[in-house]
Structures are given as C-alpha cells and as structure tokens.
Design an enzyme around this catalytic site. Structure first.
Site, short mmCIF file in Angstrom:
data_model
loop_
_atom_site.label_atom_id
_atom_site.label_comp_id
_atom_site.label_asym_id
_atom_site.label_seq_id
_atom_site.Cartn_x
_atom_site.Cartn_y
_atom_site.Cartn_z
N HIS A 206 17.58 95.83 24.99
CA HIS A 206 17.91 96.61 23.80
C HIS A 206 16.63 96.85 23.00
O HIS A 206 15.85 95.91 22.79
CB HIS A 206 18.94 95.85 22.96
CG HIS A 206 19.35 96.60 21.74
ND1 HIS A 206 20.20 97.69 21.79
CD2 HIS A 206 19.00 96.44 20.43
CE1 HIS A 206 20.37 98.17 20.56
NE2 HIS A 206 19.66 97.43 19.73
N ARG B 244 38.08 105.00 29.64
CA ARG B 244 37.00 104.01 29.71
C ARG B 244 37.39 102.87 30.65
O ARG B 244 36.59 102.41 31.46
CB ARG B 244 36.75 103.48 28.29
CG ARG B 244 35.55 102.61 28.13
CD ARG B 244 35.35 102.28 26.66
NE ARG B 244 34.89 103.44 25.92
CZ ARG B 244 33.62 103.83 25.85
NH1 ARG B 244 32.69 103.17 26.49
NH2 ARG B 244 33.27 104.88 25.16
N GLU C 150 8.70 96.82 26.56
CA GLU C 150 10.01 96.62 27.22
C GLU C 150 9.80 96.31 28.70
O GLU C 150 10.41 95.40 29.26
CB GLU C 150 10.87 97.89 27.10
CG GLU C 150 11.34 98.19 25.71
CD GLU C 150 12.37 99.33 25.70
OE1 GLU C 150 13.13 99.49 26.67
OE2 GLU C 150 12.41 100.07 24.70
N LEU D 209 30.41 98.69 27.99
CA LEU D 209 31.29 98.08 28.99
C LEU D 209 32.36 97.25 28.30
O LEU D 209 32.07 96.49 27.36
CB LEU D 209 30.46 97.21 29.93
CG LEU D 209 29.45 98.00 30.77
CD1 LEU D 209 28.41 97.09 31.39
CD2 LEU D 209 30.16 98.83 31.84
N THR E 252 27.53 89.86 26.24
CA THR E 252 28.84 89.31 25.89
C THR E 252 29.72 90.50 25.51
O THR E 252 29.22 91.63 25.37
CB THR E 252 28.73 88.34 24.70
OG1 THR E 252 28.31 89.08 23.56
CG2 THR E 252 27.76 87.21 24.97
C1 GRF Z 1 15.02 101.98 26.56
O1 GRF Z 1 14.38 102.08 25.33
C2 GRF Z 1 16.05 100.90 26.56
O2 GRF Z 1 15.69 99.79 25.80
C3 GRF Z 1 17.21 101.61 25.89
O3 GRF Z 1 17.17 102.92 26.41
C4 GRF Z 1 15.85 103.23 26.81
C5 GRF Z 1 15.93 103.57 28.26
O4 GRF Z 1 14.70 103.96 28.79
N1 GRF Z 1 18.43 100.91 26.08
P1 GRF Z 1 14.48 104.04 30.35
O5 GRF Z 1 15.66 104.85 30.91
O6 GRF Z 1 14.45 102.66 30.91
O7 GRF Z 1 13.20 104.78 30.53
#
Ligand code: GRF
Length: 230
Positions: free
Chosen positions: A116, A72, A181, A100, A148
């Site tokens: 997230h 990693r 999102e 990370l 963070t």
């Molecule tokens: C999204 O739900 C994001 O919040 C999560 O993984 C998914 C990724 O979707 N971390 P995409 O690859 O942006 O379509």
C-alpha cells in the site's frame, strides 16, 4: 520453511495495471535465483499492461475480468477457485485494485500480502499521496502487510519512507516512492523465500522467530542498521 530450488515458494501475483511491483518481484527472482515459483500473474483487467510484460517473460499470465461477474461475491468465488487450484503459498497483491471480500481473505488467512502506498495506518484507501500532502506530513512511504478483512489494515511486515519536499505534488511523491516500493516488496519476497518471516497466531509478524518491528528501507538507516536484521 526455507525454500529450495527443489521445493520453491509458490506465489501468485495479482495486478490490475502497469505491474511495476510485479516486474520488480519477477526480476529479483531471476537475478538472485530465488527459490520462488511464480505460479501465475493474474489481472482483473485483461488490458493490464503488466500481463503483456509477464507473457513476454514467459511467466504464466491470465486475466479474470471482474466485469464478467454479476457481483463482487461471484468474482471473489471464481478467483478463490482459480487460486485454490494453483495452491500458492502466498498471494501477493501488487497494485491489485479490487477489494477482496472477507470470505476470500479468511479462506487464505495469513497467505495474502499487499503493498500500500502510504505509511499505514495513515492514509488507507485511494489517493494516498494527495492525502499525505493535504495532511502536511513530513514523511510518506509504503507498507507491505498481511491482508485482513479490514481494508489496508493488517500486520505490517515492512515499510519504506521518503521525505516530503517543498513543492511536492502527488505525482512527485508517487514517482519518488515507486522505487522504494520495489525495494521493500522484494525484500519481503526474499524473507518469504528464506522462510524467515511468518504471521503468528497472535497476529504479530515474526522475523527469524522473534517479534518483528517493521523494516524500513536503507534510505532511512545506515548499512549497519539494515544488516542487523539479516
Ligand atoms: C503502487 O503504488 C501500489 O502501491 C499501489 O498501486 C500502485 C501500483 O503500481 N497499490 P504498479 O502496478 O505495481 O506499477
């Protein structure tokens, strides 16, 4: 700093798969002529569908496969070196499914932003839609936050929420949340390009120089409430 076409905001977008958040960000840059230079779309999986999309748009796209590294730390070091060479102002994690390490995060302190799929601090980690249903919450959502060293933790920039409906499955929640999102992440990108959002030394997020309470998408508030922040 307010960015201009002459001095655009440089962002690196990191993905692992489909890349729909990355697409929403890239499309917003074009549609709204944001002063944003996407210096790379980088995936830790060479077969990430988002990479092909990015290449088709003429965006710089590259893979850095974590599988080619022994550890990693070695992957983190290679990623760090690549990103240092590109000098991004911000590194936007958009469905980037690698954790990370703290050295990496500290190196780019205040520059890494993640989305997230939960209303943090609830449900860090994986299977967030399943976790939300198991807990019987009435509201679910997404969070854009500064990264963070603690996983899915860090100062919150913006959130978007959706109601949990009778009969919802994890897939239903995921499908209803995805457009939210996109909306929330693109709003954060606008703020970054306009130089309006920053992380203060005390670890709090500021918007327009004032302490910032997380912005929730327009599906929760009426237009007037939203414009109060603009
Ligand atoms: C999204 O739900 C994001 O919040 C999560 O993984 C998914 C990724 O979707 N971390 P995409 O690859 O942006 O379509």
């Amino acid at each position: 700093m307010k960015h201009t076409p002459e001095r655009p905001l440089r962002v690196a977008i990191l993905i692992s798969g489909r890349g729909s958040n990355m697409q929403a960000l890239a499309q917003t840059v074009v549609a709204e002529r944001l002063p944003v230079d996407i210096c790379t779309v980088l995936a830790n999986r060479p077969d990430a569908a988002g990479l092909a999309w990015a290449r088709a748009q003429g965006l710089p796209a590259e893979a850095l496969s974590h599988k080619t590294f022994d550890s990693r730390d070695a992957f983190d070091a290679a990623l760090l070196a690549r990103l240092d060479a590109l000098r991004p102002d911000y590194i936007l994690l958009a469905g980037f499914m690698r954790v990370l390490g703290s050295d990496f995060v500290r190196h780019f302190d205040g520059k890494i932003i993640n989305i997230h799929p939960s209303l943090l601090p609830a449900f860090p980690g994986l299977h967030t839609h399943q976790q939300a249903l198991a807990q019987g919450v009435q509201w679910h959502g997404c969070t854009v936050h500064f990264v963070t060293p603690v996983l899915d933790h860090g100062p919150i920039i913006a959130q978007g929420a959706i109601p949990v409906l009778a009969g919802d499955t994890p897939d239903h929640l995921a499908a209803r949340l995805l457009p939210v999102e996109h909306q929330v992440y693109t709003q954060v990108l606008r703020w970054l390009a306009e130089g309006r959002v920053s992380l203060c030394a005390d670890g709090r997020v500021q918007l327009d120089g004032a302490p910032h309470r997380a912005w929730a998408g327009p599906h929760l508030f009426n237009e007037q409430d939203c414009h109060e922040h603009e």
